[in-house]
Design an enzyme around this catalytic site. Structure first.
Site, short mmCIF file in Angstrom:
data_model
loop_
_atom_site.label_atom_id
_atom_site.label_comp_id
_atom_site.label_asym_id
_atom_site.label_seq_id
_atom_site.Cartn_x
_atom_site.Cartn_y
_atom_site.Cartn_z
CG ASP A 115 14.42 87.48 52.60
OD1 ASP A 115 15.24 86.66 52.15
OD2 ASP A 115 13.27 87.62 52.14
CG MET A 139 17.36 83.61 47.78
SD MET A 139 16.17 82.45 48.51
CE MET A 139 15.57 81.64 47.05
NE ARG A 142 11.05 89.80 50.77
CZ ARG A 142 9.92 90.21 51.29
NH1 ARG A 142 8.82 90.22 50.56
NH2 ARG A 142 9.84 90.63 52.53
NE ARG A 153 32.28 79.64 34.33
CZ ARG A 153 32.85 78.51 33.93
NH1 ARG A 153 34.11 78.54 33.49
NH2 ARG A 153 32.21 77.38 33.95
CG HIS A 156 14.73 77.89 46.21
ND1 HIS A 156 14.82 78.29 44.91
CD2 HIS A 156 13.64 78.52 46.73
CE1 HIS A 156 13.82 79.12 44.64
NE2 HIS A 156 13.10 79.27 45.72
CD GLN A 164 20.98 82.08 49.30
OE1 GLN A 164 21.32 83.17 49.73
NE2 GLN A 164 20.43 81.94 48.11
NE ARG A 165 12.54 79.48 50.88
CZ ARG A 165 11.77 79.84 49.84
NH1 ARG A 165 11.92 81.03 49.30
NH2 ARG A 165 10.87 79.04 49.36
O1 F6P Z 1 11.59 85.80 51.32
C1 F6P Z 1 12.36 84.66 51.23
C2 F6P Z 1 12.83 84.42 49.83
O2 F6P Z 1 13.64 83.27 49.84
C3 F6P Z 1 13.54 85.60 49.17
O3 F6P Z 1 14.86 85.77 49.62
C4 F6P Z 1 13.39 85.27 47.71
O4 F6P Z 1 13.38 86.42 46.91
C5 F6P Z 1 12.05 84.60 47.66
O5 F6P Z 1 11.75 84.14 48.96
C6 F6P Z 1 12.02 83.43 46.70
O6 F6P Z 1 10.75 82.90 46.71
P1 F6P Z 1 10.32 81.61 45.86
O7 F6P Z 1 10.49 80.43 46.76
O8 F6P Z 1 8.91 81.87 45.52
O9 F6P Z 1 11.22 81.54 44.68
#
Ligand code: F6P
Length: 367
Positions: free
Chosen positions: A138, A180, A182, A276, A282, A284-285
Site C-alpha cells: 500500500d 488495493m 486500504r 464493466r 490479490h 497485486q500481492r
Molecule cells: O495491506 C495490504 C492489503 O493488501 C490491502 O491493500 C488490502 O485492503 C488488504 O491487505 C487485504 O487483506 P486480506 O489479504 O486480508 O484480504
C-alpha cells in the site's frame, strides 16, 4: 549472537529478499538466525520456527510471498480498521518474551506494515529487543519514501490495464478497475498512471459521479473507443462512505472492497456505453518481486541487522533521499502516509487531462 526474524501482516513481494539479506548479513557477522512461522504467532505455543542459514535461503529472493508464512489475523493485532490502536494482552506479550528468552534470542527483526510494526513497538516496550522493517504494497507507512512490494503491485496494475485496454477498445467499453491500497491511493495513482488510466479515483480525493461521467463522455465523444477508470478500494463519493464487505471469519469486522461495482453501475446508468468492472484483488500481492523491490528488500534486510548491531532497538529501517536510514517506530506508525491532493504528482496528472472526479469536465455533447 542469535536473532529471530518474522514476517507479519498481509504478504507482499520482496519479503523473501529481506529474509535472505538478514540471514546473509548475520552469517557474515557469525550470528545465528531463527525464522518464526506465521508472523508473531510462531512465538506462541506451539512455538514454531526454522533455523535459517545461507543454504536454506539460497534462491528465494525472486520468489513472491514469504517462506516463513504470515498472518494478518491472530493474537497480536495492534491496529484495527482505520488505524485505531489496540493494546496486545499482557499474557500474550509475556508468552512471546518467554519464547525469546528460552531460545536465547538476543533480538527480533519484525517485518510488517503499520499494524505489525505497532506490535513490534509493544514487544520492544515490554522488554523484547526488536527492530522493524516496513512492508506493504500500500506504500502507506510514514517516514519511508517507499516500502518494498509497492512497485510489484503497481506493475501488476499497469500490466493488467495493458490487457484491459485491448479488450475494452475492441468492445467500445468503459472499464472500471479496482485496486488495493486500504485508505491510501498510492497503488491506484502509480499503477493507473503507468497503465494509461483516464480517470483515477482515490481515497484522498472524494469524487462526484457527475464529474466522473462527464470525463467518460468527453473521452468517448472525442472518438476514443474505450475509457479506463481506476478506483482504489478506499475511494468514496463526496456524499458516500467506504464500500466494505463483511468478513465472515472475523466477527463484525469489515473489509474494503466493492467500490468498482458501484462505480461501474453508476456510470453505466448514465452513459450509452457498456461499463464493466474488474477487481484485481490479490493478484497485486502475489507473484515475483520486481528488481526494485528485490533491491529495496535486500537493502532493508542488511540495514535491520545493522540496527541490531548498533543496539538501536525500537527503530525501523527507512528509505529517504536514496539512502537507507532509520526512524523510531512510533514516528513511522503514528499516522498513515497518504497521497497529497495538492501534491506535484496529482497536479501534473491533472495537467495532462486525467480526471480525479473532483472537478467538472467540459465536453461537446453529441449533436
Ligand atoms: O495491506 C495490504 C492489503 O493488501 C490491502 O491493500 C488490502 O485492503 C488488504 O491487505 C487485504 O487483506 P486480506 O489479504 O486480508 O484480504
Amino acid at each position: 549472537m542469535r536473532i529471530g526474524v518474522l514476517t507479519s501482516g498481509g504478504d507482499c513481494p520482496g519479503l523473501n529478499a529481506v529474509i535472505r539479506a538478514v540471514v546473509r548479513t548475520s552469517s557474515e557477522l557469525g550470528w545465528e538466525v531463527y525464522g518464526f512461522h506465521d508472523g508473531y504467532e510462531g512465538l506462541l505455543e506451539p512455538v514454531s520456527f526454522t533455523v535459517l542459514d545461507r543454504r536454506r535461503t539460497s534462491g528465494i529472493m525472486q520468489l513472491g510471498g514469504t517462506i516463513l508464512g504470515t498472518t494478518n489475523r491472530g493474537r497480536f493485532v495492534a491496529k484495527i480498521g482505520h488505524g485505531d490502536k489496540a493494546q496486545i494482552p499482557q499474557e500474550i506479550l509475556q508468552q512471546a518474551k518467554d519464547t525469546v528468552t528460552a531460545l536465547g534470542i538476543n533480538a527480533l527483526v519484525c517485518i510488517g506494515g503499520d499494524g505489525s510494526l505497532t506490535t513490534a513497538q509493544q514487544l520492544y516496550e515490554f522488554g523484547v529487543p526488536s527492530v522493524g522493517v516496513p512492508k506493504t504494497i500500500d506504500n502507506d507507512i510514514s517516514a519511508t519514501a517507499m516500502s518494498f512490494g509497492f512497485d510489484s503491485a503497481c506493475t501488476c496494475v499497469a500490466e493488467s490495464l495493458d490487457k484491459l485496454h485491448t479488450t475494452a477498445r475492441s468492445h467500445r467499453r468503459v472499464m472500471v478497475v479496482e485496486t488495493m491500497g486500504r485508505y491510501a491511493g498510492w497503488i491506484a495513482l502509480h499503477g493507473g498512471i503507468a497503465g494509461g488510466a483516464d480517470i483515477i479515483l482515490i481515497p484522498e480525493i472524494p469524487f462526484r459521479y457527475e464529474y466522473v461521467v462527464q470525463a467518460v463522455q468527453k473521452r468517448m465523444m472525442a472518438g476514443y473507443r474505450s475509457t479506463m477508470v481506476v478506483v482504489a478500494e478506499g475511494a468514496k463519493a463526496e456524499d458516500g462512505d467506504y464500500v466494505t464487505t463483511k468478513d465472515a471469519k472475523r466477527i463484525g469486522e469489515k473489509r474494503l472492497g466493492g467500490i468498482a461495482s458501484q462505480v461501474a453501475e453508476e456510470i453505466g446508468k448514465r452513459v450509452p456505453w457498456e461499463t464493466r468492472e474488474c477487481v484485481l484483488a490479490h493478484l497485486q500481492r502475489g507473484g515475483d518481486p520486481t528488481s526494485l523491490d528485490r533491491i529495496l528488500g535486500t537493502r532493508f534486510g542488511v540495514a535491520a541487522v545493522d540496527l541490531i548491531r548498533q543496539g538501536k532497538f525500537g527503530h525501523m529501517v527507512s528509505y529517504m533521499n536514496d539512502q537507507i536510514g532509520s526512524v523510531s517506530i512510533p514516528e513511522a506508525v503514528g499516522q498513515l502516509k497518504r497521497v497529497s491532493p495538492d501534491g506535484q504528482f496529482i497536479q501534473s496528472s491533472k495537467m495532462m487531462g486525467i480526471s480525479f472526479g473532483d472537478t467538472p469536465v467540459v465536453y461537446e455533447p453529441a449533436s
